[in-house]
Design an enzyme around this catalytic site. Structure first.
Site, PDB file in Angstrom:
ATOM      1  N   ASP A 133       0.854  -1.179   0.000  1.00  0.00           N
ATOM      2  CA  ASP A 133       0.000   0.000   0.000  1.00  0.00           C
ATOM      3  C   ASP A 133       0.898   1.240   0.000  1.00  0.00           C
ATOM      4  OD1 ASP A 133      -2.841   0.998   2.078  1.00  0.00           O
ATOM      5  OD2 ASP A 133      -1.743   2.102   0.550  1.00  0.00           O
ATOM      6  N   ILE A 134       0.876   2.011  -1.069  1.00  0.00           N
ATOM      7  CA  ILE A 134       1.782   3.150  -1.197  1.00  0.00           C
ATOM      8  C   ILE A 134       1.498   4.235  -0.162  1.00  0.00           C
ATOM      9  CG2 ILE A 134       0.442   4.449  -2.897  1.00  0.00           C
ATOM     10  CD1 ILE A 134       3.157   4.987  -4.341  1.00  0.00           C
ATOM     11  N   VAL A 162      -4.806   5.813  -6.802  1.00  0.00           N
ATOM     12  CA  VAL A 162      -3.699   6.281  -5.972  1.00  0.00           C
ATOM     13  C   VAL A 162      -3.944   7.711  -5.505  1.00  0.00           C
ATOM     14  CG1 VAL A 162      -1.246   6.903  -6.019  1.00  0.00           C
ATOM     15  CG2 VAL A 162      -1.994   4.743  -7.001  1.00  0.00           C
ATOM     16  N   ASP A 163      -4.426   8.546  -6.400  1.00  0.00           N
ATOM     17  CA  ASP A 163      -4.675   9.950  -6.093  1.00  0.00           C
ATOM     18  C   ASP A 163      -5.612  10.094  -4.902  1.00  0.00           C
ATOM     19  OD1 ASP A 163      -4.614  12.704  -6.383  1.00  0.00           O
ATOM     20  OD2 ASP A 163      -5.889  12.761  -8.169  1.00  0.00           O
ATOM     21  N   SER A 182      -0.343   6.047 -14.749  1.00  0.00           N
ATOM     22  CA  SER A 182      -1.177   5.912 -15.957  1.00  0.00           C
ATOM     23  C   SER A 182      -1.666   4.494 -16.236  1.00  0.00           C
ATOM     24  CB  SER A 182      -0.449   6.443 -17.205  1.00  0.00           C
ATOM     25  OG  SER A 182      -0.515   7.850 -17.254  1.00  0.00           O
ATOM     26  N   GLY A 228      -3.895   2.691 -14.513  1.00  0.00           N
ATOM     27  CA  GLY A 228      -5.242   2.390 -14.072  1.00  0.00           C
ATOM     28  C   GLY A 228      -6.250   2.869 -15.099  1.00  0.00           C
TER      29      GLY A 228
END
Length: 286
Positions: free
Chosen positions: A109-110, A132-133, A223, A225
């Site tokens: 998990d980033i 992610v954003d 990019s 996803g």
């Protein structure tokens, strides 16, 4: 790319252990119900792994039974709780890159990664979104959105054009800073243009990290996803950019990936571009 929004919660009980290097690395005291025996980073540049009993495992760590060994993340600075690969094992791999650099792949998990700067795969508005954003904004708290909104617009609705980067603080994240970059929508460009824009995302982020003196940086699969970039091609672009830009002061480039498919694509790209992995300096869970 799948995103970390559904990631597993971090272990609440964390301890700091000394590994085989002189600097401490943060690792969970327990992971999936098992005690972590040691938490080393990779061997210093110019040395080789010493096998299960050598520096790669950490000082004084007992050898686990081979049938139960699992690889766990840990770098000189960056760390995140890794996920299991179906069939057993933890997804962490390291490569050397250039004279002094190292590249780490980890399936984790980033939002839990700890280091100097984490990269956000953002939208041009820098106001959060999905994947992610959205996950990084949720973990960082509302002050991140407030800081992003203070960044001047290049044109209406665009604070960060595609391929460019913007820097903010990390707020509630474990990482001190966030570099926001906007990847290309693959179908909106010619293949050559899409590759060039994606390469700029990674190269510009690494250049900014070097300018600020950061030593560790973590990327998602930008990019891959909703923006539809083919995984294999995106992975090759990402690893090539890391190899080209890594070096003083950036010592470690981490790719923190959410699922097995993405991890395998980046592993294949790293093997093709960087060669063999750094041998046997895993952390083992007994």
């Amino acid at each position: 790319m799948a995103n970390p929004a559904e990631g597993e919660p971090a272990d609440s009980g964390k301890e700091t252990w000394k590994g085989g290097r002189s600097r401490a690395t943060r690792c969970p005291g327990t992971l999936y119900g098992h005690a972590v025996r040691s938490c080393p980073g990779p061997p210093p540049p110019g040395t080789k792994g010493e096998g299960r009993g050598g520096e790669g495992r950490g000082v004084g760590a007992p050898s686990p039974p081979p049938s139960r060994s699992r690889r766990v993340t840990g770098g000189t600075r960056g760390a995140a709780d890794p996920r299991r690969i179906p069939g057993g094992g933890m997804a962490v791999k390291w490569w050397r890159a250039g004279p002094t650099g190292r590249v780490c792949l980890q399936m984790a998990d980033i939002t839990e990664w700890s280091g100097d700067v984490v990269v956000n795969s953002a939208k041009e508005t820098l106001e959060g979104g999905g994947g992610v954003d959205g996950a990084l904004h949720a973990a960082a708290g509302p002050e991140l959105l407030k800081e992003c909104r203070a960044i001047p617009e290049e044109r209406p609705g665009v604070r960060c054009p595609t391929g460019e980067v913007r820097l903010t603080r990390g707020h509630n994240l474990s990482s001190a800073h966030v570099i926001h970059t906007v990847g290309p929508v693959h179908a909106a460009h010619s293949p050559e243009r899409a590759r060039d824009l994606l390469s700029r995302c990674y190269s510009n982020a690494l250049a900014l990290a070097a300018e600020k003196g950061f030593k560790t940086i973590a990327f998602p699969a930008v990019s891959c996803g909703a923006f539809g970039f083919p995984l294999g091609e995106a992975a090759r672009v990402a690893v090539s950019a890391a190899l080209e830009r890594i070096g003083d002061p950036v010592e470690e480039v981490h790719f923190v990936l959410f699922d097995v498919k993405t991890f395998k694509a980046f592993s294949e790209a790293a093997g093709l571009i960087l060669g063999d992995e750094i041998p046997d300096f895993s952390t083992y869970v007994a």
